[in-house]
Design a protein around this motif. Structure first.
Motif, short mmCIF file in Angstrom:
data_model
loop_
_atom_site.label_atom_id
_atom_site.label_comp_id
_atom_site.label_asym_id
_atom_site.label_seq_id
_atom_site.Cartn_x
_atom_site.Cartn_y
_atom_site.Cartn_z
N TYR A 132 10.54 -30.39 22.53
CA TYR A 132 11.31 -30.79 23.71
C TYR A 132 12.68 -31.30 23.27
CZ TYR A 132 12.56 -33.20 28.06
OH TYR A 132 13.20 -33.63 29.21
N SER A 133 13.74 -30.65 23.76
CA SER A 133 15.11 -31.01 23.40
C SER A 133 15.91 -31.22 24.68
CB SER A 133 15.73 -29.90 22.54
OG SER A 133 17.03 -30.24 22.13
N PRO A 134 15.87 -32.42 25.25
CA PRO A 134 16.44 -32.67 26.58
C PRO A 134 17.93 -32.40 26.68
CG PRO A 134 15.93 -34.76 25.46
CD PRO A 134 15.30 -33.66 24.66
N PHE A 135 18.66 -32.54 25.57
CA PHE A 135 20.11 -32.37 25.65
C PHE A 135 20.52 -30.92 25.89
CE2 PHE A 135 19.91 -36.47 23.42
CZ PHE A 135 20.78 -37.19 24.23
N ILE A 136 19.61 -29.98 25.66
CA ILE A 136 19.92 -28.58 25.99
C ILE A 136 20.09 -28.44 27.50
CG2 ILE A 136 19.06 -26.21 26.00
CD1 ILE A 136 17.73 -26.73 23.34
N LEU A 137 19.12 -28.96 28.26
CA LEU A 137 19.20 -28.84 29.72
C LEU A 137 20.33 -29.70 30.28
CD1 LEU A 137 17.97 -27.50 32.18
CD2 LEU A 137 16.48 -29.48 32.45
N ILE A 138 20.53 -30.89 29.72
CA ILE A 138 21.65 -31.73 30.17
C ILE A 138 22.98 -31.00 29.93
CG2 ILE A 138 22.93 -33.86 29.67
CD1 ILE A 138 20.23 -35.22 29.20
N GLY A 139 23.08 -30.32 28.78
CA GLY A 139 24.29 -29.56 28.50
C GLY A 139 24.52 -28.44 29.50
N VAL A 140 23.45 -27.76 29.91
CA VAL A 140 23.56 -26.69 30.91
C VAL A 140 24.02 -27.26 32.24
CG1 VAL A 140 22.31 -24.92 32.21
CG2 VAL A 140 21.85 -25.22 29.77
N PHE A 141 23.41 -28.37 32.65
CA PHE A 141 23.82 -29.03 33.90
C PHE A 141 25.29 -29.45 33.83
CE2 PHE A 141 19.42 -29.47 35.36
CZ PHE A 141 19.60 -29.40 36.74
N PHE A 142 25.69 -30.00 32.69
CA PHE A 142 27.07 -30.43 32.54
C PHE A 142 28.03 -29.26 32.72
CE2 PHE A 142 30.89 -31.17 30.02
CZ PHE A 142 31.32 -32.39 30.52
N LEU A 143 27.70 -28.11 32.15
CA LEU A 143 28.56 -26.93 32.28
C LEU A 143 28.63 -26.46 33.73
CD1 LEU A 143 27.61 -24.88 29.08
CD2 LEU A 143 29.70 -26.19 29.51
#
Length: 263
Positions: A132-143
């Motif tokens: 589980y790597s939460p910052f991947i999804l946070i990065g997608v949301f940020f973009l």
């Protein structure tokens, strides 16, 4: 000012809840997306004039199977192929025909493969080699947020050529290109700060988010126009429905997941 304040506060609350749930634990993240799915499903069914309790059960079962039990392999690939096929047909409906055909069977196809499967693929994005790597999804949301914000700012100040006036009169070609360019620039910052995927991967994700996020927004606008409503709901003051906030990432997330799966 009151409208702006409501919009700012509800948007900030949404962002805080979203990021907190994603960072806290993978199960809190899945639970939040189940709640999001329930609300979005309710809003979409209202747009489609569909009343099916079975869809809520399908959402729960698929989230448990794919999100918690991690049943993947051929089942995920099959679901991904069907979902992409349905979304390509929706793009065809968006571009070629005046109205999206909404016969009874089509309504169930939309709820299953336009919405429910899109939520499933969003919950599968933040996993890197099974971890589980939460910052991947946070990065997608940020973009997505970066693209939407700069598409609005560039379009409002410099927009002249309408992108698709019949469906969304306020969207312009300049706004779309502005969102795309600034999302691509932001992807380098996302790569640097998240320390997850490499720069090239984030750059391609930013392009996918911008292009397919805009398509998702236009399809949602077309569905609302056909239903003769301004917003999909009222749960977020100043923003409308939750589906209005998630339409871009729900559509684009499937293609982001497909790309991550390929590489």
């Amino acid at each position: 000012m009151n409208e702006l304040l409501k919009r700012t506060l509800s948007g900030a609350l949404y962002v805080v809840i979203l990021i907190s749930a994603i960072l806290f634990h993978e199960y809190s993240f899945i639970a939040l997306f189940f709640a999001f799915g329930i609300i979005c499903l309710y809003e979409l069914q209202n747009l489609l004039k569909l009343n099916s309790y079975l869809n809520y059960i399908v959402l729960l079962v698929t989230l448990v199977v794919f999100g918690i039990l991690k049943i993947q392999d051929y089942a995920v690939i099959t679901l991904l192929i069907i979902t992409i096929f349905v979304k390509v047909l929706l793009l065809k409906d968006l571009i070629i025909i005046h109205e999206i055909p909404l016969f009874e069977g089509k309504k169930y196809i939309l709820t299953l493969f336009y919405l429910i499967s899109s939520i499933i693929f969003l919950t599968l994005i933040p996993y890197e080699n099974g971890t589980y790597s939460p910052f991947i999804l946070i990065g997608v949301f940020f973009l997505v947020w970066f693209n939407d914000s700069f598409a609005y700012l560039v379009g409002k100040n410099f927009g002249k050529i309408k992108l698709y006036e019949r469906i969304s009169p306020n969207k312009t070609v300049e706004g779309f290109l502005g969102g795309l360019v600034f999302a691509m620039i932001a992807s380098f910052g996302v790569a640097y700060f998240t320390k997850t995927l490499d720069y090239q991967t984030w750059l391609i994700i930013s392009i996918l988010v911008s292009v397919f996020g805009t398509c998702g927004d236009l399809i949602q606008s077309k569905l609302k126009r056909q239903a003769n409503v301004k917003d999909s709901g009222t749960i977020m003051p100043g923003h409308g429905g939750l589906l209005d906030r998630l339409d871009s990432i729900l559509f684009a997330g499937t293609f982001v997941y497909a790309y991550l799966l390929i590489i």
